[in-house]
Write a protein that holds these residues in place. Structure first.
Motif, PDB file in Angstrom:
ATOM      1  N   VAL A 279      -9.728  62.340  35.666  1.00 15.19           N
ATOM      2  CA  VAL A 279      -9.216  60.694  35.700  1.00 15.19           C
ATOM      3  C   VAL A 279     -10.528  60.178  35.958  1.00 15.19           C
ATOM      4  N   THR A 280      -9.979  59.374  34.557  1.00 16.81           N
ATOM      5  CA  THR A 280     -10.316  57.947  34.579  1.00 16.81           C
ATOM      6  C   THR A 280     -11.036  56.691  35.106  1.00 16.81           C
ATOM      7  N   LYS A 281     -10.304  56.716  35.980  1.00 12.58           N
ATOM      8  CA  LYS A 281      -9.880  55.534  36.744  1.00 12.58           C
ATOM      9  C   LYS A 281      -9.103  55.560  38.063  1.00 12.58           C
ATOM     10  N   ILE A 282      -9.353  54.762  39.048  1.00 13.10           N
ATOM     11  CA  ILE A 282      -8.445  55.034  39.967  1.00 13.10           C
ATOM     12  C   ILE A 282      -8.050  53.400  40.435  1.00 13.10           C
ATOM     13  N   GLU A 283      -6.879  52.569  40.557  1.00  8.84           N
ATOM     14  CA  GLU A 283      -6.619  51.650  41.261  1.00  8.84           C
ATOM     15  C   GLU A 283      -5.873  51.512  42.299  1.00  8.84           C
ATOM     16  N   GLU A 284      -6.850  50.116  42.847  1.00 12.69           N
ATOM     17  CA  GLU A 284      -5.912  50.243  44.192  1.00 12.69           C
ATOM     18  C   GLU A 284      -5.102  49.003  44.048  1.00 12.69           C
ATOM     19  N   LEU A 285      -4.147  49.421  44.981  1.00 15.57           N
ATOM     20  CA  LEU A 285      -2.980  48.625  45.111  1.00 15.57           C
ATOM     21  C   LEU A 285      -3.504  47.584  46.313  1.00 15.57           C
TER      22      LEU A 285
ATOM     23  N   ARG B 142     -14.221  52.222  52.845  1.00 15.94           N
ATOM     24  CA  ARG B 142     -12.614  52.995  53.450  1.00 15.94           C
ATOM     25  C   ARG B 142     -12.120  52.837  52.167  1.00 15.94           C
ATOM     26  N   ALA B 143     -12.395  52.565  50.794  1.00 17.26           N
ATOM     27  CA  ALA B 143     -11.949  52.009  49.181  1.00 17.26           C
ATOM     28  C   ALA B 143     -12.612  54.063  48.800  1.00 17.26           C
ATOM     29  N   SER B 144     -14.294  53.913  48.988  1.00 16.93           N
ATOM     30  CA  SER B 144     -14.582  55.082  48.409  1.00 16.93           C
ATOM     31  C   SER B 144     -13.935  56.114  48.692  1.00 16.93           C
ATOM     32  N   ARG B 145     -13.499  56.499  50.514  1.00 15.55           N
ATOM     33  CA  ARG B 145     -13.062  57.698  50.936  1.00 15.55           C
ATOM     34  C   ARG B 145     -11.662  57.420  50.243  1.00 15.55           C
ATOM     35  N   VAL B 146     -10.957  55.996  50.392  1.00 11.08           N
ATOM     36  CA  VAL B 146      -9.165  57.008  49.774  1.00 11.08           C
ATOM     37  C   VAL B 146      -9.096  56.904  48.809  1.00 11.08           C
TER      38      VAL B 146
ATOM     39  N   ALA C 257      -8.485  60.960  46.679  1.00 12.44           N
ATOM     40  CA  ALA C 257      -6.802  60.779  45.625  1.00 12.44           C
ATOM     41  C   ALA C 257      -7.097  61.486  44.399  1.00 12.44           C
ATOM     42  N   LYS C 258      -8.486  61.263  44.049  1.00  6.53           N
ATOM     43  CA  LYS C 258      -9.073  61.995  43.364  1.00  6.53           C
ATOM     44  C   LYS C 258      -9.485  63.771  43.367  1.00  6.53           C
ATOM     45  N   ALA C 259      -9.694  63.671  44.642  1.00  7.96           N
ATOM     46  CA  ALA C 259      -9.718  65.497  45.146  1.00  7.96           C
ATOM     47  C   ALA C 259      -7.996  66.125  45.296  1.00  7.96           C
ATOM     48  N   HIS C 260      -7.077  65.683  45.723  1.00  8.38           N
ATOM     49  CA  HIS C 260      -5.860  66.066  45.680  1.00  8.38           C
ATOM     50  C   HIS C 260      -5.448  66.467  44.586  1.00  8.38           C
ATOM     51  N   PRO C 261      -4.918  68.073  45.372  1.00  7.44           N
ATOM     52  CA  PRO C 261      -4.727  68.904  44.502  1.00  7.44           C
ATOM     53  C   PRO C 261      -3.621  68.992  43.141  1.00  7.44           C
TER      54      PRO C 261
END
Length: 561
Positions: free
Chosen positions: A555-561, A530-534, A538-542
């Motif tokens: 984009v170099t980093k995506i953090e989870e809240l 699920r984390a990979s999908r989210v 997010a990274k592919a969001h236009p």
């Protein structure tokens, strides 16, 4: 008579002249008016805030010819002698140098005799925390039940070193540090009385250096007069007391906020020429910018500033948006560390401030995304064509983290609901039926359910559930509460079911091919997927992609809240 220092010359002679200790004055005055004055007091607080002065005032109130009264006349023999420190019946003892048992025995003997002239015999013990353990013990009985003609006033700057047995026998009064404005007001009165011409800014500088102590402030004012004469400008006052010129710090902060590099260098040069320590200047600038940020974000927050300083801080807070001010504070705070570690503090400080001036002003990521969305909407001739279909909304919680000014998408995994346990009918796979059963156990006890989730299902029949626990997992929790578990399983499956638990490194799967997995491993794999999908969404969001393109980054980093 020789010169009398200002701290002694302007020592308060009545409760009404005391500054910053209104709670103490009010309580003592009410007690004197009602005649309900205790026999022992403990005055505690920082140095130079009025503890010894209050002790003498208590003695004057008790022994004034008009007393006991909350307003001693100040002209009778007892009042005059107490103020001058020569009253026979008011005994002041410095416990720092008279801290032995023999010294306290002298007090114990002295309380037996009535006052020579006054109404009460008052013992003032300063720095009482310096007494030895034996001295404290020798004082206990007398402090608890002194004769009616005796009062004790104990003063200390370190109440934690005073035994509880002493504190419990006294009425305790905690003296506060004076605010900067209270000290400035008193310094202005003294300056006017002494014919000194000193600006409010210079007085504020002295007040800040005094750190809440009125005695320290008056001593510094004495030093200023000795160094500068009756007329002193701000720079001369700063040099006299060894402090950083607050006006220069304010001008430096204003220059940084308006991004005026030339003014920044000029102010640093002037401070360096006056021999100011760049580390202290950096720390004062951080303090100043902190006040600016607080004023911007929480205008009603109380700040220990003079009226003139508050006006300057307010003007600077209104000159820039909050994101820029907080970013300037972060850069200044980082500059303090750089100045401390640098062999050339001045140069490190200058470059840190220039970095704050000329790097692009910080922009809130949400504002940046909103600007990109506005462009994407096509209104007003935007260059970004609108999408054929509405883009997916950004993950809740916004974006956080920046690298090379590129926003990092943030996706809260908790926003995606966890799939409910599969149905538990007889035709379902054994693994699904076991997962649903453990879900029922979890409603009763999360601790038991967590233990069962570590196990691997070996077999599931109409009469028995067989599981294998991995090595290293204690079986005591499951065995101790076996009856509760089997009761839940019986309710879930609609018949009596026995739980068989073994322990080992491996087990055969209940059905189908593949290595057996515990429920804990299955749920972790689902969370990871699920984390990979989210993150991918997010990274592919236009909007994120377009932001990265505009800023020429990635984009170099995506953090989870």
């Amino acid at each position: 008579m020789g010169y009398l220092v200002l701290a002694r010359k302007y020592r308060p002679q009545s409760f009404g002249e005391m500054s910053g200790q209104e709670h103490v004055v009010r309580t003592l005055s009410n007690a004197l008016k009602s005649g309900q004055l205790a026999h022992a007091f403990l005055f505690t607080g920082p140095r130079g805030v009025g503890k010894t002065t209050a002790a003498r005032l208590v003695a004057k109130c008790l022994n004034c010819v008009n007393g006991p009264t909350a307003e001693p006349c100040g002209v009778c023999a007892p009042c005059v002698e107490i103020a001058e420190g020569r009253a026979v019946d008011v005994v002041e003892i410095d416990a720092a140098s008279n801290n032995g048992v023999d010294n306290i025995r002298d007090i114990v003997e002295g309380v037996k005799y009535r006052p020579a002239r006054d109404r009460f015999k008052v013992f003032v013990v300063d720095e009482v925390h310096m007494l030895s353990t034996g001295a404290f013990n020798a004082l206990l009985k007398t402090l608890e039940e002194p004769p009616e003609h005796v009062k004790f006033v104990l003063a200390t700057t370190d109440v934690h070193r005073v035994p509880d047995t002493i504190i419990s026998r006294c009425q305790r009064f905690d003296f506060r540090r004076l605010t900067q404005q209270q000290i400035v007001d008193q310094l202005r009165k003294v300056s006017e009385a002494e014919g000194l011409r000193v600006s409010d800014g210079a007085l504020a500088l002295v007040a800040r250096a005094a750190e809440g102590g009125m005695r320290d402030a008056l001593s510094m004012l004495d030093q200023v007069r000795a160094a500068c004469g009756d007329v002193a400008d701000d720079a001369a006052v700063a040099e006299a007391v060894g402090a950083v010129d607050a006006g220069a710090v304010s001008r430096l902060g204003a220059a940084v906020i308006r991004r005026d590099g030339a003014a920044v260098l000029a102010e640093v040069e002037a401070l360096h020429a006056r021999g100011q320590d760049m580390k202290r200047v950096a720390e004062e600038l951080v303090r100043h910018l902190r006040n600016v940020v607080v004023t911007k974000l929480v205008p009603q927050a109380p700040l220990d500033l003079t009226d003139a300083e508050r006006r300057e801080v307010l003007a600077q807070a209104e000159a820039a948006p909050a994101p820029q001010l907080t970013r300037l504070f972060d850069l200044a705070q980082a500059g303090v560390s750089e100045v401390k570690e640098s062999e050339q503090p001045r140069y490190a400080f200058e470059v840190a401030l220039l970095k704050a001036c000329f790097l692009a002003p910080g922009t809130d990521v949400q504002d940046l995304i909103a600007r990109v969305e506005a462009l994407g909407g096509g209104g007003g001739g935007g260059t970004i064509a609108p999408a054929r279909s509405p883009p997916a909304p950004l993950p809740a919680g916004g974006a956080r983290g920046m690298k090379a000014s590129i926003p990092t998408a943030t996706a809260p995994l908790t926003a995606t609901p966890t799939a409910p346990p599969p149905p538990t009918n007889a035709s379902a796979a054994p693994a699904d039926r076991w997962r649903a059963a453990v879900g029922e156990v979890e409603r009763v006890s999360a601790q038991i359910a967590n233990a069962l989730k570590q196990a691997v299902l070996v077999a599931l029949t109409d009469a028995e559930v067989s599981v294998r626990m991995p090595p290293g997992i204690a079986l005591s929790t499951v065995e101790r509460r076996r009856a509760e578990i089997e009761a839940v399983l019986a309710r879930h499956f609609g018949r009596a079911v026995r739980l068989a638990v073994t322990q080992g490194a491996s087990a055969e799967p209940a059905a189908g091919a593949g290595a057996p997995q515990s429920l804990a491993a299955v749920e972790q794999a689902e969370r990871d997927a699920r984390a990979s999908r989210v993150k991918a969404a997010a990274k592919a969001h236009p909007h994120i992609q377009e932001t990265a393109r505009i800023l020429d980054g990635e984009v170099t980093k995506i953090e989870e809240l």
